[in-house]
Design a protein around this motif. Structure first.
Motif, short mmCIF file in Angstrom:
data_model
loop_
_atom_site.label_atom_id
_atom_site.label_comp_id
_atom_site.label_asym_id
_atom_site.label_seq_id
_atom_site.Cartn_x
_atom_site.Cartn_y
_atom_site.Cartn_z
N TYR A 1 45.10 29.72 44.45
CA TYR A 1 46.41 30.31 44.69
C TYR A 1 46.55 31.65 43.95
O TYR A 1 47.03 32.64 44.51
N ARG A 2 46.16 31.65 42.69
CA ARG A 2 46.32 32.87 41.89
C ARG A 2 45.46 34.01 42.43
O ARG A 2 45.93 35.15 42.56
N ASN A 3 44.21 33.71 42.74
CA ASN A 3 43.30 34.78 43.19
C ASN A 3 43.68 35.30 44.57
O ASN A 3 43.51 36.49 44.85
N VAL A 4 44.19 34.44 45.43
CA VAL A 4 44.63 34.90 46.75
C VAL A 4 45.91 35.71 46.63
O VAL A 4 46.05 36.78 47.24
N HIS A 5 46.85 35.21 45.84
CA HIS A 5 48.18 35.83 45.77
C HIS A 5 48.20 37.13 44.98
O HIS A 5 48.85 38.10 45.38
N TYR A 6 47.49 37.16 43.85
CA TYR A 6 47.59 38.31 42.95
C TYR A 6 46.35 39.20 42.92
O TYR A 6 46.43 40.34 42.45
N PHE A 7 45.22 38.70 43.38
CA PHE A 7 43.98 39.46 43.24
C PHE A 7 43.25 39.67 44.56
O PHE A 7 42.01 39.73 44.60
N ASP A 8 44.01 39.79 45.64
CA ASP A 8 43.46 40.15 46.96
C ASP A 8 42.30 39.26 47.38
O ASP A 8 41.32 39.73 47.97
N ALA A 9 42.41 37.97 47.07
CA ALA A 9 41.43 36.96 47.50
C ALA A 9 40.04 37.18 46.93
O ALA A 9 39.04 36.74 47.53
N HIS A 10 39.92 37.81 45.78
CA HIS A 10 38.63 37.91 45.10
C HIS A 10 38.32 36.60 44.38
O HIS A 10 39.23 35.89 43.91
N TYR B 1 31.05 46.23 29.71
CA TYR B 1 30.95 46.97 30.96
C TYR B 1 30.46 48.38 30.67
O TYR B 1 30.68 48.93 29.58
N GLY B 2 29.80 48.95 31.66
CA GLY B 2 29.20 50.26 31.47
C GLY B 2 30.18 51.41 31.46
O GLY B 2 29.86 52.50 30.96
N SER B 3 31.37 51.21 32.01
CA SER B 3 32.35 52.30 32.09
C SER B 3 33.75 51.73 32.20
O SER B 3 33.94 50.53 32.47
N GLN B 4 34.71 52.63 32.01
CA GLN B 4 36.10 52.21 32.16
C GLN B 4 36.39 51.77 33.59
O GLN B 4 37.15 50.83 33.81
N ALA B 5 35.77 52.43 34.56
CA ALA B 5 35.99 52.08 35.97
C ALA B 5 35.50 50.66 36.26
O ALA B 5 36.18 49.91 36.98
N GLU B 6 34.35 50.29 35.71
CA GLU B 6 33.83 48.94 35.94
C GLU B 6 34.74 47.88 35.31
O GLU B 6 35.00 46.84 35.91
N LEU B 7 35.22 48.17 34.10
CA LEU B 7 36.11 47.23 33.43
C LEU B 7 37.42 47.08 34.21
O LEU B 7 37.91 45.96 34.40
N THR B 8 37.96 48.20 34.66
CA THR B 8 39.21 48.16 35.41
C THR B 8 39.04 47.39 36.72
O THR B 8 39.93 46.64 37.15
N GLU B 9 37.91 47.56 37.37
CA GLU B 9 37.65 46.83 38.61
C GLU B 9 37.59 45.33 38.36
O GLU B 9 38.12 44.53 39.14
N ALA B 10 36.94 44.94 37.25
CA ALA B 10 36.86 43.52 36.91
C ALA B 10 38.25 42.95 36.64
O ALA B 10 38.57 41.83 37.05
N ALA B 11 39.10 43.73 35.98
CA ALA B 11 40.47 43.30 35.72
C ALA B 11 41.26 43.20 37.03
O ALA B 11 42.03 42.25 37.24
N THR B 12 41.06 44.15 37.92
CA THR B 12 41.75 44.16 39.21
C THR B 12 41.36 42.96 40.06
O THR B 12 42.16 42.45 40.85
N ASN B 13 40.12 42.49 39.90
CA ASN B 13 39.63 41.33 40.65
C ASN B 13 39.95 40.00 39.97
O ASN B 13 39.58 38.93 40.48
N GLY B 14 40.59 40.05 38.81
CA GLY B 14 40.98 38.83 38.11
C GLY B 14 39.84 38.15 37.36
O GLY B 14 39.92 36.95 37.08
N GLU B 15 38.81 38.89 37.01
CA GLU B 15 37.66 38.30 36.33
C GLU B 15 37.86 38.20 34.82
O GLU B 15 37.20 37.39 34.17
N ILE B 16 38.73 39.03 34.24
CA ILE B 16 38.96 39.05 32.80
C ILE B 16 40.46 39.04 32.52
O ILE B 16 41.28 39.34 33.39
N TYR B 17 40.81 38.67 31.30
CA TYR B 17 42.21 38.60 30.90
C TYR B 17 42.71 39.93 30.31
O TYR B 17 43.90 40.05 30.02
N GLY B 18 41.82 40.86 30.15
CA GLY B 18 42.18 42.16 29.60
C GLY B 18 40.92 42.89 29.17
O GLY B 18 39.80 42.40 29.36
#
Length: 332
Positions: free
Chosen positions: A267-276, A59-76
């Motif tokens: 279920y996981r993406n709706v419940h924990y990741f705001d339906a992303h 990812y190009g920045s810490q913000a992009e990585l954090t957003e991907a984590a917030t959306n459930g796209e990565i495990y860390g």
């Protein structure tokens, strides 16, 4: 005597298959091609990769990585710095995945002499500290879809296709409501999540139920066994409730073919990741449901519409073993 013996053998084989699938899928959970974000190269990440299989995404920045984590796209993720680094963990993506991430990076950082701080994204609630809720929510919807199909099978020869489809859909709504209400009243699911998850529960039950009656319409009694093996035994083992990227590689591929994997992701993406990232799970589940509907309608048309015989009219069997109805004026 032969029939009871064959039934007993079939049950033993089914149980053995169930045990083999569960054990082979869950006994060796470890990161395997696990999606993991980075913002640059680091000797710490290199050291971790010697122990665990990570699918690195830059990812190009810490913000992009954090957003991907917030959306459930990565495990860390790992963010190298000048004097200290940052480790990002995502417990809601996988409790066991976070355990491996924390342990692996702690050991690697000591080896190369680096320090880091940890940022937790999407933490698990106190009511579900290990993330087991998603796997538990799968059970009533998965088994509910199978059960309604099995209970309706004895009536399939005398009940129209559209009536069977309607019953499955109505039952799916009921199962969805029961699952959501049970989760709410036990405190496992907050009120707002329960309402959002309700249609998801109904969709999964409908997908499994409709696909099941479609398979049964195609294969007859054997279809019930096929459904159990495919959706419950194999599908349940490959669902990835603890994190699909921790399953053995072949189970990752097997699970990706069956509805339980997409139910867990939904279920996981709706419940924990705001339906992303729910479009793919919804699309796959809808395709299973539509395929089941198509099979039921086609097979119903081939057997003559499934209408019951008029009173007093004898029935005859065709070569396929199905019942066909003979008009009164042809019976003498």
């Amino acid at each position: 005597m032969k029939k009871p013996l064959s039934v007993l053998v079939a049950v033993i084989v089914l149980v053995a298959l169930f045990v083999v699938c569960l054990v082979s899928a869950l006994q060796l959970l470890a990161p395997r091609d696990m999606p993991f974000g980075v913002t640059g190269t680091s000797p710490v990440v290199t050291a971790v990769q010697q122990e665990y299989s990570l699918d690195l995404i830059t990812y190009g920045s810490q913000a992009e990585l954090t957003e991907a984590a917030t959306n459930g796209e990565i495990y860390g993720g790992y963010i190298p710095g000048d004097t200290s680094d940052t480790l990002v963990t995502v417990p809601a993506k996988s409790f066991f995945g976070e355990v491996y991430v924390r342990g692996g990076f702690a050991d690697a950082a000591k080896q190369v002499g680096r320090t880091y701080s940890t940022t937790v994204v999407a933490p698990l609630p106190q009511s579900d500290r290990t993330g087991a809720l998603i796997g538990l929510l799968l059970l009533p919807t998965l088994i509910g879809g199978y059960l309604i199909a099995s209970m309706m099978f004895p009536f399939s020869a005398t009940t129209s296709a559209w009536r069977r489809i309607f019953v499955v859909l109505a039952f799916a709504v009921v199962v969805g409501a029961i699952t959501a209400l049970a989760g709410r009243f036990t405190g496992a699911i907050p009120t707002d999540s329960a309402w959002i998850l309700l249609p998801c529960f109904a969709l999964v039950t409908a997908a499994v139920g409709l696909a099941s009656i479609g398979i049964q319409a195609l294969l007859g009694k054997a279809g019930t066994l096929v459904v159990v093996v495919a959706f419950i035994v194999v599908g349940g083992a490959g669902a990835g409730g603890g994190g699909s990227a921790l399953l053995p590689t072949y189970w990752q591929y097997i699970g990706a073919l069956l509805p339980p994997r997409y139910a867990v992701e939904l279920y996981r993406n709706v419940h924990y990741f705001d339906a992303h990232n729910i479009i793919v799970p919804i699309a796959v589940l809808a395709l299973y449901a539509l395929a089941g509907v198509a099979l039921v309608l086609v097979m119903d048309r081939r057997r003559g519409g499934g209408s019951p015989a008029p009173a007093g009219t004898p029935a005859a069997n065709d070569v396929a073993g199905r019942t066909r109805f003979v008009p009164k004026n042809l019976v003498a």
